[in-house]
Design an enzyme around this catalytic site. Sequence first.
Site, mmCIF file in Angstrom:
data_model
loop_
_atom_site.group_PDB
_atom_site.id
_atom_site.type_symbol
_atom_site.label_atom_id
_atom_site.label_comp_id
_atom_site.label_asym_id
_atom_site.label_seq_id
_atom_site.Cartn_x
_atom_site.Cartn_y
_atom_site.Cartn_z
ATOM 1 N N ASP A 242 -7.060 -0.853 -4.880
ATOM 2 C CA ASP A 242 -7.068 -1.433 -6.230
ATOM 3 C C ASP A 242 -6.560 -0.446 -7.296
ATOM 4 O O ASP A 242 -7.330 0.059 -8.100
ATOM 5 C CB ASP A 242 -8.497 -1.889 -6.554
ATOM 6 C CG ASP A 242 -8.537 -2.889 -7.694
ATOM 7 O OD1 ASP A 242 -7.533 -3.010 -8.424
ATOM 8 O OD2 ASP A 242 -9.589 -3.544 -7.870
ATOM 9 N N HIS B 224 -6.359 -4.689 -10.531
ATOM 10 C CA HIS B 224 -6.851 -5.876 -11.242
ATOM 11 C C HIS B 224 -6.861 -5.676 -12.756
ATOM 12 O O HIS B 224 -6.979 -6.640 -13.500
ATOM 13 C CB HIS B 224 -8.193 -6.365 -10.680
ATOM 14 C CG HIS B 224 -9.417 -5.617 -11.119
ATOM 15 N ND1 HIS B 224 -10.004 -4.620 -10.371
ATOM 16 C CD2 HIS B 224 -10.191 -5.730 -12.217
ATOM 17 C CE1 HIS B 224 -11.074 -4.162 -10.987
ATOM 18 N NE2 HIS B 224 -11.212 -4.816 -12.125
ATOM 19 N N SER C 249 -13.945 -0.423 -14.677
ATOM 20 C CA SER C 249 -12.855 -0.529 -13.720
ATOM 21 C C SER C 249 -11.712 0.361 -14.136
ATOM 22 O O SER C 249 -11.312 0.371 -15.294
ATOM 23 C CB SER C 249 -12.371 -1.965 -13.623
ATOM 24 O OG SER C 249 -13.166 -2.644 -12.712
HETATM 25 N N1 ARG Z 1 -15.539 -7.358 -9.184
HETATM 26 C C1 ARG Z 1 -14.595 -6.502 -9.867
HETATM 27 C C2 ARG Z 1 -14.830 -6.564 -11.380
HETATM 28 O O1 ARG Z 1 -15.781 -7.133 -11.813
HETATM 29 C C3 ARG Z 1 -13.182 -6.801 -9.487
HETATM 30 C C4 ARG Z 1 -12.633 -8.118 -9.926
HETATM 31 C C5 ARG Z 1 -11.209 -8.403 -9.543
HETATM 32 N N2 ARG Z 1 -11.035 -8.777 -8.147
HETATM 33 C C6 ARG Z 1 -11.144 -10.038 -7.637
HETATM 34 N N3 ARG Z 1 -10.946 -10.240 -6.368
HETATM 35 N N4 ARG Z 1 -11.455 -11.090 -8.375
HETATM 36 O O2 ARG Z 1 -13.988 -6.590 -12.214
HETATM 37 N N1 ASP Z 2 -15.053 -4.742 -11.451
HETATM 38 C C1 ASP Z 2 -15.636 -4.361 -12.720
HETATM 39 C C2 ASP Z 2 -14.568 -4.109 -13.796
HETATM 40 O O1 ASP Z 2 -13.521 -4.707 -13.782
HETATM 41 C C3 ASP Z 2 -16.530 -3.195 -12.571
HETATM 42 C C4 ASP Z 2 -17.961 -3.598 -12.314
HETATM 43 O O2 ASP Z 2 -18.397 -4.643 -12.821
HETATM 44 O O3 ASP Z 2 -18.641 -2.845 -11.641
HETATM 45 O O4 ASP Z 2 -14.766 -3.407 -14.744
#
Ligand code: ARG
Ligand code: ASP
Length: 706
Positions: free
Chosen positions: A220, A84, A641
């Site tokens: 990921d 991502h 991330s």
């Molecule tokens: N929750 C994670 C972060 O805050 C991953 C986000 C990307 N993935 C998604 N399915 N939207 O960045």
């Molecule tokens: N998914 C988040 C990021 O892209 C990480 C988090 O918020 O824990 O940095």
Amino acid sequence: MKRLFLFITTIIIFIIPSQADEGMWLPYLLQLNEKDMQANGMKISAEDIYSINHGSLKDAVVLFGSGCTGEIVSDQGLLLTNHHCGYGRIQAHSTLEHDYLTNGFWAMNKNEELPNPGFTVTLLVSMKDVTREVLEGVKDNMSESERQSIINKNINKIKETAVIGTHYQARITPIYNNNQYLLFINEVFTDIRLVGAPPSNIGKFGGDTDNWMWPRHTGDFSVFRIYTGKDGKPAPYSKDNIPYRPKRHLKISLKDINEGDFTFVFGYPGSTQQFIPSYAVELIKDQTDPIAIDLRTKRLDIIKRYINNDRLTRIQYASKAAGISNGWKKWIGELQGLDRLNTVKNKQNIEAQFLTWIQNDPSRQQKYGTLLDQYKNLYAQLQPVAKENSYFMEAFYSIEIVEFMWKLKSLLTLNPNTPDADKERILKNAANNIKSFFKDYNSKLDKEIFILLANEYFQHSQYTRNKIDVEKTADRIFSRSLFLQQEKLEQLVASGNVKALQKLNNDVLVKFAMPYFDLYIDSVSPQYQALNKQITSLNRIWTQALMEMQPDKQFYPDANLTLRVAYGKVAGFEPQDGVKYKHYTTIEGIMQKENPDIYDYVVEPRLKELYNNKDYGRYANSKGEMPVAFIATNHTTGGNSGSPVLNAYGELIGLNFDRCWEGTMSDIQYDPQVCRNITLDIRYCLFIIDKFAGAGHLIEEMDIVN
Ligand code: ARG
Ligand code: ASP
């Protein structure tokens, strides 16, 4: 009695080392945590992690772009980060014929790696405290603006002299709410090439449904490489550039990962707010989060309906929906967490303690006596303005066509006197904007969103009392506005005919939307900023007071996209009564979730084949399972991330990519019971590269310790 005593001592022994878990520590001060880290199982030293004199782990950790982390895993500049995080780059290289996003991409040799002009990766050279120098000339009795102007002058001077005669860049960042300042010397690399990415149904497996959730099975990750000029220094893309030779790259461990194992995360957390007062938490909890959640719930309902019914719309809106959904889901978790922890009450308790602390001390009284009243007063003023701001941003400005018009607004300023160079730039930008906007735009969908969000905005904004008929307005705009007619708009821009372009000022969309932009810019935004500025200066004093009041507490600065170390242990948790989560997942879970009818749960035939043959090579754990992800108590946030997750020996065991939903309030209050970071197990990453993609040449570059 003796039993009780024993019981109490075991509790104490148990409690003291658990100082770990919470905290995002500054690497250059890590000596302060070294004992605690070692008591929790770490086998290396603080100096092994961060050193300015010799190569250390920090030489292998980079800021990837401007919101993610990456790590170097070979002596040829090979870089790992999340899927991502690489998403934008992968998408940029994807076309209908070469749909790398859907199918994955693997460079089978260096010539096949894809350049990404404009993209950067930043490596920290050193960091140090420059508070004294930054505050030179600042007096207690100065006004905030005098203070800030001296600070800015000092900062510019320090930055300039810090990098004279080098190719480095300097950045100065305040910490502890402007009580201290740090200087960062960075090396910025500008030739970063895409090396590999798994197909989306691995890299994004589970999609938004599984996002922020455990148990998780998302692969990921994506792979890049840093290139430099022949002299080993950063250089813009050239085919003559050579792979970067880093001072240090991470060794990779394939050993078992067990519950209780020490781990640490080394990366760039973006933003946390641990020092805010109870009033700020109330604002988030009672207003900011609920408004955004409500508006996004309704918006996502519309988008999902379109995505599920049409393949093209899915391609166009998948990434947009992911962005909207990511914040939406996080805030839902955050709200529940703040409620569960009773964060407002906890903050109020600290505030009560503070009042007692200043009560009988005249000098404290003088310094801090009015602080909480000022906060209370400012937050009372902020509340309606923040509401206005939320509805503007999350409703009005979230209508795609409105945002698009705003991005093209410089077209409206063209006139016969506009200098040629400016005109050319404006027309060129507009042409690019138009092309990329319409590539991913569905006007039927956006019209529904328009009706929804404009209604919400008009219902809740205190400035828009004269109700308009939103449906009729939408009909008019969507049938007549030039901003919805790609070809005509493109022709107009290509013609460069200023007279004709000026007519855009009478466009039905412009006529409708501009007054609300004016309102926002002339009235809402200045108030919002002025109040926040006052709050920011109170935050400085409040943070100072909190630190003074608790002299024995070891504080860490809020995250601010600077390099940090978080450490903790591999651990499952109990999300609710009667439920216990294990600390890791395996490929079995992928097969359990498989559903060929749901886009996010399709499993590639090749992966199934490997699964059926249990063809995991050396990447299986000692039970013969193929591990996919694990959770630990490391305190992380957005920006972490892609961060390397390392074991007691400083070897790479995974890539951080998310947190568990129950713990997303950790940006405000951390709870060791439920706050867990989610890590992609490095063994699954290597298994995909090696066995699934057949890119074993990349594995050969790496340094794997068995
Ligand atoms: N929750 C994670 C972060 O805050 C991953 C986000 C990307 N993935 C998604 N399915 N939207 O960045
Ligand atoms: N998914 C988040 C990021 O892209 C990480 C988090 O918020 O824990 O940095």
